[in-house]
Motif scaffolding. Sequence first.
Motif, PDB file in Angstrom:
ATOM      1  N   GLU A  71      12.262   5.014 -25.965  1.00  0.00           N
ATOM      2  CA  GLU A  71      13.207   5.586 -25.007  1.00  0.00           C
ATOM      3  C   GLU A  71      14.606   5.560 -25.594  1.00  0.00           C
ATOM      4  OE1 GLU A  71      12.879   3.355 -21.440  1.00  0.00           O
ATOM      5  OE2 GLU A  71      10.895   4.153 -20.931  1.00  0.00           O
TER       6      GLU A  71
ATOM      7  N   ASP B  34      13.155  11.509 -27.724  1.00  0.00           N
ATOM      8  CA  ASP B  34      13.770  12.539 -28.560  1.00  0.00           C
ATOM      9  C   ASP B  34      12.713  12.916 -29.596  1.00  0.00           C
ATOM     10  OD1 ASP B  34      15.087  13.911 -30.664  1.00  0.00           O
ATOM     11  OD2 ASP B  34      17.004  13.000 -30.138  1.00  0.00           O
ATOM     12  N   HIS B  35      12.087  14.065 -29.406  1.00  0.00           N
ATOM     13  CA  HIS B  35      10.943  14.437 -30.228  1.00  0.00           C
ATOM     14  C   HIS B  35      11.318  14.658 -31.706  1.00  0.00           C
ATOM     15  CE1 HIS B  35       8.099  14.582 -26.941  1.00  0.00           C
ATOM     16  NE2 HIS B  35       8.978  15.253 -26.217  1.00  0.00           N
ATOM     17  N   ASP B  36      12.545  15.119 -31.980  1.00  0.00           N
ATOM     18  CA  ASP B  36      12.975  15.267 -33.372  1.00  0.00           C
ATOM     19  C   ASP B  36      13.079  13.903 -34.047  1.00  0.00           C
ATOM     20  OD1 ASP B  36      13.103  18.023 -33.253  1.00  0.00           O
ATOM     21  OD2 ASP B  36      15.211  18.049 -32.647  1.00  0.00           O
ATOM     22  N   LYS B  37      13.643  12.945 -33.314  1.00  0.00           N
ATOM     23  CA  LYS B  37      13.759  11.592 -33.865  1.00  0.00           C
ATOM     24  C   LYS B  37      12.386  10.956 -34.059  1.00  0.00           C
ATOM     25  CE  LYS B  37      16.562   8.564 -32.301  1.00  0.00           C
ATOM     26  NZ  LYS B  37      17.325   7.716 -31.373  1.00  0.00           N
TER      27      LYS B  37
ATOM     28  N   TYR C 265      13.971   3.593 -34.975  1.00  0.00           N
ATOM     29  CA  TYR C 265      14.258   4.630 -33.975  1.00  0.00           C
ATOM     30  C   TYR C 265      15.719   4.559 -33.534  1.00  0.00           C
ATOM     31  CZ  TYR C 265      13.325   7.766 -30.020  1.00  0.00           C
ATOM     32  OH  TYR C 265      13.324   8.817 -29.139  1.00  0.00           O
TER      33      TYR C 265
ATOM     34  N   ASP D 255      19.749   7.334 -35.032  1.00  0.00           N
ATOM     35  CA  ASP D 255      20.921   7.932 -34.409  1.00  0.00           C
ATOM     36  C   ASP D 255      22.053   8.053 -35.413  1.00  0.00           C
ATOM     37  OD1 ASP D 255      20.038   8.443 -31.850  1.00  0.00           O
ATOM     38  OD2 ASP D 255      20.429   6.426 -31.146  1.00  0.00           O
TER      39      ASP D 255
ATOM     40  N   LYS E  75      19.765   9.672 -39.322  1.00  0.00           N
ATOM     41  CA  LYS E  75      18.957  10.889 -39.157  1.00  0.00           C
ATOM     42  C   LYS E  75      17.704  10.915 -40.031  1.00  0.00           C
ATOM     43  CE  LYS E  75      19.292  13.850 -36.841  1.00  0.00           C
ATOM     44  NZ  LYS E  75      18.700  13.909 -35.488  1.00  0.00           N
TER      45      LYS E  75
END
Length: 314
Positions: free
Chosen positions: A6, A9-12, A62, A66, A69
């Motif tokens: 949580e 963020d599907h790209d992450k 994860y 942020d 990347k």
Amino acid sequence: MKFQLEPVDHDKISDLCGPTNSILKQIEEELGIKILNRGPSFKINGESNNAQIAKDIILRIYEDLDKNKTISSKEVHLYLRKGMNDLNNIKKDSSSKQVIKTPNLIVTANHGSQDHYVDTIKKKVLTFGIGPAGTGKTFLAVALAVEQFSRGEVEKILLVRPAVEAGEKLGFLPGDLSQKVDPYLRPLYDALFQMLGYKETNQLIERNIIEVVPLAFMRGRTLNNSFIILDESQNATVEQMKMFLTRFGFGSKVVITGDITQIDLPKNTLSGLVHSLEVLKSVEDIGLVEFDTKDVVRHGLVQKIVEAYAKFVN
């Protein structure tokens, strides 16, 4: 063990898993566990401590995505080393107190031996860093040298190595003196390029503010306000080591690195590093930090190779 990432963020999540789940596979192989995921939902099967380490690593990566990347295999390996050395390190805060700031790179020491090593160098005039390849001994010392130079704490950096592992026999090599010694000093140049940039490093070398020199060329010099690093010191002779240890003057800091398991001197020639550790063992105000195989921060296979050789010798 089940948990959810949580905020979603599907790209992450895709970056976290890596191409064809390469990052998850790397964690699985190192910890001997199985990771299953569907989107942000994860399930880890395996021994409880290792499953907990895997969970903490995934959550930490994860979070760090942020800022970064992308995450490299080397960075995942560092998370794993920290987790396997001490489960609580990642739970509390994977960052170290010892952060070294150079113009082009911020270097963070790992918990444990690296952290202690950086702290010791800062506090002592002379520090020995002893241990196997891949533990960061030289890289951290160069980073500290660059940081102190950038702050104006030293006026000069000297990076020194025995020019040829088997006795500095340069005459058989082609080219002028610079061409003869450069291959043996290349790892030190590479570290400087990362921290200062290629152009800045070469400008400082041209002005003799940074010197990368063979050990034999240190004779007769006295160096004040300098940061001096002797790398691969296990291949210095007793006479060379004594000579080197009497070169530094006021305002200077000295770091000597080496691996006593990789001595390449001719047979019946005593290593100056081994001799100096015995001679200086009762001298106060000299720092000594010993690394072992668990401190290796290169590819996981390198750590296993170092351990295998240590067991075979013993």
